[in-house]
Design a protein around this motif. Structure first.
Motif, PDB file in Angstrom:
ATOM      1  N   LYS A  14       0.934  -1.073  -0.005  1.00 29.85           N
ATOM      2  CA  LYS A  14       0.079   0.076   0.154  1.00 29.85           C
ATOM      3  C   LYS A  14       0.690   1.091  -0.207  1.00 29.85           C
ATOM      4  O   LYS A  14       0.326   2.422  -0.431  1.00 29.85           O
ATOM      5  N   ILE A  15       2.078   1.177   0.583  1.00 28.13           N
ATOM      6  CA  ILE A  15       2.888   2.507   0.404  1.00 28.13           C
ATOM      7  C   ILE A  15       3.848   2.449  -0.705  1.00 28.13           C
ATOM      8  O   ILE A  15       4.935   3.202  -0.684  1.00 28.13           O
ATOM      9  N   GLY A  16       3.712   1.440  -1.633  1.00 24.23           N
ATOM     10  CA  GLY A  16       4.410   1.497  -3.132  1.00 24.23           C
ATOM     11  C   GLY A  16       5.746   0.708  -3.054  1.00 24.23           C
ATOM     12  O   GLY A  16       6.449   0.983  -3.958  1.00 24.23           O
ATOM     13  N   ARG A  17       5.603  -0.473  -2.211  1.00 22.67           N
ATOM     14  CA  ARG A  17       6.697  -1.294  -2.121  1.00 22.67           C
ATOM     15  C   ARG A  17       6.157  -2.818  -2.364  1.00 22.67           C
ATOM     16  O   ARG A  17       5.717  -3.402  -1.514  1.00 22.67           O
ATOM     17  N   PRO A  18       5.880  -3.325  -3.673  1.00 14.96           N
ATOM     18  CA  PRO A  18       5.374  -4.416  -3.950  1.00 14.96           C
ATOM     19  C   PRO A  18       6.121  -5.592  -3.381  1.00 14.96           C
ATOM     20  O   PRO A  18       7.385  -5.713  -3.394  1.00 14.96           O
ATOM     21  N   PRO A  19       5.480  -6.430  -2.452  1.00 14.75           N
ATOM     22  CA  PRO A  19       6.676  -7.305  -1.571  1.00 14.75           C
ATOM     23  C   PRO A  19       6.571  -8.772  -2.300  1.00 14.75           C
ATOM     24  O   PRO A  19       5.537  -9.324  -2.976  1.00 14.75           O
ATOM     25  N   LEU A  20       7.733  -9.252  -1.968  1.00 13.24           N
ATOM     26  CA  LEU A  20       7.682 -10.722  -2.277  1.00 13.24           C
ATOM     27  C   LEU A  20       7.872 -11.669  -1.040  1.00 13.24           C
ATOM     28  O   LEU A  20       8.678 -11.100  -0.189  1.00 13.24           O
ATOM     29  N   ILE A  21       7.444 -12.731  -0.789  1.00 14.38           N
ATOM     30  CA  ILE A  21       7.185 -13.485   0.351  1.00 14.38           C
ATOM     31  C   ILE A  21       8.150 -14.804   0.136  1.00 14.38           C
ATOM     32  O   ILE A  21       7.609 -15.423  -0.808  1.00 14.38           O
ATOM     33  N   TYR A  22       9.039 -15.078   0.880  1.00 10.26           N
ATOM     34  CA  TYR A  22       9.901 -16.319   0.774  1.00 10.26           C
ATOM     35  C   TYR A  22       9.849 -17.007   1.790  1.00 10.26           C
ATOM     36  O   TYR A  22       9.787 -16.413   3.216  1.00 10.26           O
ATOM     37  N   THR A  23       9.615 -18.409   1.878  1.00 12.08           N
ATOM     38  CA  THR A  23       9.583 -19.227   3.196  1.00 12.08           C
ATOM     39  C   THR A  23      10.666 -20.143   2.769  1.00 12.08           C
ATOM     40  O   THR A  23      11.006 -20.592   1.916  1.00 12.08           O
ATOM     41  N   ARG A  24      11.280 -20.537   4.068  1.00  9.82           N
ATOM     42  CA  ARG A  24      12.374 -21.885   3.995  1.00  9.82           C
ATOM     43  C   ARG A  24      11.653 -23.148   3.484  1.00  9.82           C
ATOM     44  O   ARG A  24      12.602 -23.780   2.743  1.00  9.82           O
ATOM     45  N   ARG A  25      10.742 -23.381   3.741  1.00  9.09           N
ATOM     46  CA  ARG A  25      10.015 -24.423   3.036  1.00  9.09           C
ATOM     47  C   ARG A  25      10.035 -24.481   1.365  1.00  9.09           C
ATOM     48  O   ARG A  25      10.268 -25.597   1.013  1.00  9.09           O
ATOM     49  N   SER A  26       9.775 -23.493   0.922  1.00  6.36           N
ATOM     50  CA  SER A  26       9.710 -23.371  -0.543  1.00  6.36           C
ATOM     51  C   SER A  26      11.002 -23.157  -1.112  1.00  6.36           C
ATOM     52  O   SER A  26      11.302 -23.626  -2.342  1.00  6.36           O
ATOM     53  N   PHE A  27      12.078 -22.724  -0.542  1.00  5.18           N
ATOM     54  CA  PHE A  27      13.568 -22.348  -1.097  1.00  5.18           C
ATOM     55  C   PHE A  27      14.368 -23.052   0.042  1.00  5.18           C
ATOM     56  O   PHE A  27      15.334 -22.536   0.476  1.00  5.18           O
ATOM     57  N   LYS A  28      14.491 -24.204   0.167  1.00  8.55           N
ATOM     58  CA  LYS A  28      15.068 -24.965   1.026  1.00  8.55           C
ATOM     59  C   LYS A  28      16.571 -24.835   0.674  1.00  8.55           C
ATOM     60  O   LYS A  28      17.561 -24.595   1.709  1.00  8.55           O
ATOM     61  N   ASP A  29      16.936 -24.755  -0.688  1.00  2.58           N
ATOM     62  CA  ASP A  29      18.483 -24.836  -0.813  1.00  2.58           C
ATOM     63  C   ASP A  29      19.077 -23.584  -0.930  1.00  2.58           C
ATOM     64  O   ASP A  29      20.351 -23.388  -0.834  1.00  2.58           O
ATOM     65  N   ASN A  30      18.286 -22.566  -1.298  1.00  9.91           N
ATOM     66  CA  ASN A  30      19.163 -21.091  -1.455  1.00  9.91           C
ATOM     67  C   ASN A  30      18.232 -20.081  -0.435  1.00  9.91           C
ATOM     68  O   ASN A  30      18.206 -18.799  -0.887  1.00  9.91           O
ATOM     69  N   PHE A  31      17.620 -20.396   0.630  1.00  7.92           N
ATOM     70  CA  PHE A  31      16.828 -19.619   1.247  1.00  7.92           C
ATOM     71  C   PHE A  31      17.981 -18.381   2.061  1.00  7.92           C
ATOM     72  O   PHE A  31      17.525 -17.172   1.697  1.00  7.92           O
ATOM     73  N   GLU A  32      18.792 -18.773   2.552  1.00 11.37           N
ATOM     74  CA  GLU A  32      19.654 -17.687   3.233  1.00 11.37           C
ATOM     75  C   GLU A  32      20.440 -17.059   2.226  1.00 11.37           C
ATOM     76  O   GLU A  32      20.508 -15.608   2.341  1.00 11.37           O
ATOM     77  N   HIS A  33      20.835 -17.610   0.937  1.00 15.04           N
ATOM     78  CA  HIS A  33      21.631 -17.052  -0.019  1.00 15.04           C
ATOM     79  C   HIS A  33      20.620 -15.797  -0.539  1.00 15.04           C
ATOM     80  O   HIS A  33      21.130 -14.671  -1.011  1.00 15.04           O
ATOM     81  N   LEU A  34      19.407 -16.117  -0.769  1.00 18.21           N
ATOM     82  CA  LEU A  34      18.582 -15.015  -1.410  1.00 18.21           C
ATOM     83  C   LEU A  34      18.255 -13.904  -0.311  1.00 18.21           C
ATOM     84  O   LEU A  34      18.040 -12.939  -0.900  1.00 18.21           O
ATOM     85  N   LEU A  35      18.103 -14.334   0.818  1.00 19.04           N
ATOM     86  CA  LEU A  35      17.955 -13.154   1.872  1.00 19.04           C
ATOM     87  C   LEU A  35      19.119 -12.246   1.771  1.00 19.04           C
ATOM     88  O   LEU A  35      19.159 -11.060   2.096  1.00 19.04           O
ATOM     89  N   TYR A  36      20.315 -12.879   1.754  1.00 23.67           N
ATOM     90  CA  TYR A  36      21.532 -12.239   1.599  1.00 23.67           C
ATOM     91  C   TYR A  36      21.678 -11.226   0.699  1.00 23.67           C
ATOM     92  O   TYR A  36      21.967 -10.196   0.497  1.00 23.67           O
ATOM     93  N   THR A  37      21.236 -11.603  -0.825  1.00 25.67           N
ATOM     94  CA  THR A  37      21.269 -10.973  -1.946  1.00 25.67           C
ATOM     95  C   THR A  37      20.349  -9.877  -2.024  1.00 25.67           C
ATOM     96  O   THR A  37      20.841  -8.788  -2.499  1.00 25.67           O
ATOM     97  N   TYR A  38      19.099  -9.978  -1.233  1.00 22.93           N
ATOM     98  CA  TYR A  38      18.313  -8.661  -1.351  1.00 22.93           C
ATOM     99  C   TYR A  38      19.016  -7.602  -0.182  1.00 22.93           C
ATOM    100  O   TYR A  38      18.931  -6.416  -0.519  1.00 22.93           O
ATOM    101  N   VAL A  39      19.588  -8.290   0.910  1.00 24.54           N
ATOM    102  CA  VAL A  39      20.196  -7.100   1.835  1.00 24.54           C
ATOM    103  C   VAL A  39      21.374  -6.638   1.209  1.00 24.54           C
ATOM    104  O   VAL A  39      21.527  -5.237   1.207  1.00 24.54           O
ATOM    105  N   GLU A  40      22.117  -7.189   0.254  1.00 27.12           N
ATOM    106  CA  GLU A  40      23.293  -6.689  -0.407  1.00 27.12           C
ATOM    107  C   GLU A  40      22.926  -5.950  -1.222  1.00 27.12           C
ATOM    108  O   GLU A  40      23.612  -5.055  -1.593  1.00 27.12           O
TER     109      GLU A  40
END
Length: 501
Positions: free
Chosen positions: A237-263
């Motif tokens: 609603k404030i103009g930042r379209p969200p993506l939701i990631y769950t560990r269950r759906s991204f078992k192999d690269n969950f933490e890598h993807l989190l790091y990529t967005y933080v980076e």
């Protein structure tokens, strides 16, 4: 009347008493001056966050805080026993200051700059129980060096007419009525965006609650917390379209993807069991040589995320493998494995998610026509290190002159190449060069394209060659132009997304 005015100007009962912190016992003096708004639990948080750095505290009385006034107007004022509508604001310095030095800094630029160097930030003390720590912005220097990188935003602060500037990441503790952990985490993220980018409006705590009004299953306040999808809706609603990631759906690269967005300089809402925190930085040992395949991603170097947890203190380290002994209050009680999901508030003009960009990168690097083993003899003989991140085309160009790009042809081409508002970048290096914060090339991809479009790429740069799609840059069919490069050298990696802390 004259006596009243003098009392407001000087002494412990003045409008701005100043407390010296020379030893741990001196925090009791702050408690005496700031009570009853500051309670023992709040004092303990301040000591944990600032004991290593703060030498002086200016106590600003009768402070009208915009965020607390918002929750006071919509909730606290309706209670039978009504708390005060005003707050204290505590200003922390790493050196002793006086009212005179504050006054002089308002008219002398040199003295203002010197005073600004000592300013550690502020914390609003609101009259709420059980948590009195309100809107807070502290510089990372307040916690001591972390050898880490984080997203920071600026804010100008006025103390009796003297303006100072601070850079940090917003923090607030839940008041347990209007805001609990979810609303507090969303507020921290939204305040970061409004402080750093004028595009986004300033959102107050009760407005965070109202962002989920149409999607609530019960009463709004007192709050019972928010579900993941409700937090995502507030961001949309404030103009930042969200993506939701769950560990269950991204078992192999969950933490890598989190790091990529933080980076990429995008703070994320990280959900742990029954709680949510904001992750906005990382601590990485780039000198390490992680085991694994011949190609590694820089997430392998990461051993901690920088987080704000409303139940703790700012700038905590969430360790990869748990709490490190002796780390004290700066170590989060959570580790990477405790994260069950995270929400990414993407910019509006970013359509390609990180996992799809990684698919594109893999396809290019392994292709029979453009792969690094085909076009680059120098990279062929080394173990590749790949760093993925999102940035704006404007920012990427702004740093070309400083980075040099390893070859003047590359720098000149990038300067004159039309770029989309946001680009995905994959920097290409090897273990030795990356330990020196240097790279040998990059892949640029249009963040508004998808992974299945053959003409989504903008440029491919190896030490020996640069391939540019002139066609897509001019909004025409793909037209690849190849430039042979000579005497290429490694160059500085891109560092604008995060600041060292």
């Amino acid at each position: 009347m004259q006596v009243l005015i003098l009392a407001m100007i000087d002494g412990e009962n003045s409008i701005l008493p100043i407390v010296t912190i020379e030893a741990s016992k001196d925090w009791a003096d702050l408690y005496r001056v700031a009570a009853p708004a500051l309670d023992q639990a709040g004092l303990a948080k301040l000591i944990a966050a600032l004991n290593a750095s703060a030498k002086c505290v200016a106590v600003e009385r009768e402070y009208i805080d915009k965020d607390y006034r918002d929750t006071f107007s919509h909730f606290h004022s309706k209670r039978f026993s009504t708390p005060s509508s005003r707050c204290l604001r505590l200003h922390f310095f790493d050196q002793q200051i006086t009212r005179t030095s504050l006054k002089e800094a308002s008219v002398d630029d040199k003295k203002n700059a010197a005073l600004n160097l000592t300013y550690l930030g502020y914390s609003v003390i609101r009259p709420t129980k059980p948590n009195c720590i309100g809107r807070t912005l502290l510089t990372p220097a307040s916690r001591g060096p972390a050898s880490a990188y984080a997203s920071l935003c600026p804010e100008r602060v006025s103390i009796l007419g003297t303006e100072l500037e601070i850079r940090g990441f917003p923090f607030i503790s839940q008041d347990a009525d209007v805001t609990v952990c979810a609303e507090s985490a969303v507020w921290m993220m939204l305040r970061y965006f409004s402080n750093r980018y004028h595009l986004y409006p300033e959102i107050y705590p009760f407005q965070v609650v109202n962002l989920t009004r149409d999607y609530s299953l019960g009463r709004l306040v007192p709050s019972g917390g928010l579900y993941v999808w409700q937090m995502a809706e507030a961001l949309r609603k404030i103009g930042r379209p969200p993506l939701i990631y769950t560990r269950r759906s991204f078992k192999d690269n969950f933490e890598h993807l989190l790091y990529t967005y933080v980076e990429s300089g995008i703070p994320v809402l990280a959900g742990v069991k029954g709680h949510v925190v904001v992750a906005f930085g990382h601590r990485s040992s780039f000198a390490a040589n992680p085991p694994g395949a011949e190609t590694i991603y820089t997430s392998a170097f990461n051993d901690a995320f920088i987080i704000n947890d409303d139940n703790a203190v700012p700038y905590q380290l969430m360790q990869k493998t748990g709490i490190v002994s002796g780390a004290g209050a700066q170590a989060s009680k959570y580790s990477f494995q405790d994260i069950v999901d995270f929400i990414v508030p993407l910019p509006e003009k970013v359509f390609l998610p990180a996992e799809d960009f990684q698919t594109v990168v893999t396809a290019i690097l392994e292709s029979s026509e453009f792969g690094f083993k085909v076009l680059s003899q120098s990279l062929k003989a080394s173990r590749l290190v790949l760093r993925l991140f999102l940035t704006s085309g404007k920012s990427f160009k702004r740093h070309l002159g400083h980075r040099k790009m390893g070859n003047s042809v590359v720098e000149d081409m990038y300067r004159n190449l039309p770029l989309p508002h946001f680009v995905w970048v994959c920097e290409i290096s090897n273990v030795d060069a990356f330990s020196r914060h240097e790279v040998y090339g990059e892949i640029l991809w249009d963040a508004t394209r998808n992974a299945r479009e053959p003409n989504g790429w903008i440029a491919l740069h190896y030490p020996e060659v640069l391939v540019v799609d002139i066609g897509s840059a001019l909004n025409k069919p793909q037209d690849l132009i190849k430039f042979d490069l000579k005497n290429a050298t490694p160059y500085k990696l891109y560092k604008n997304n995060l600041q060292p802390i």
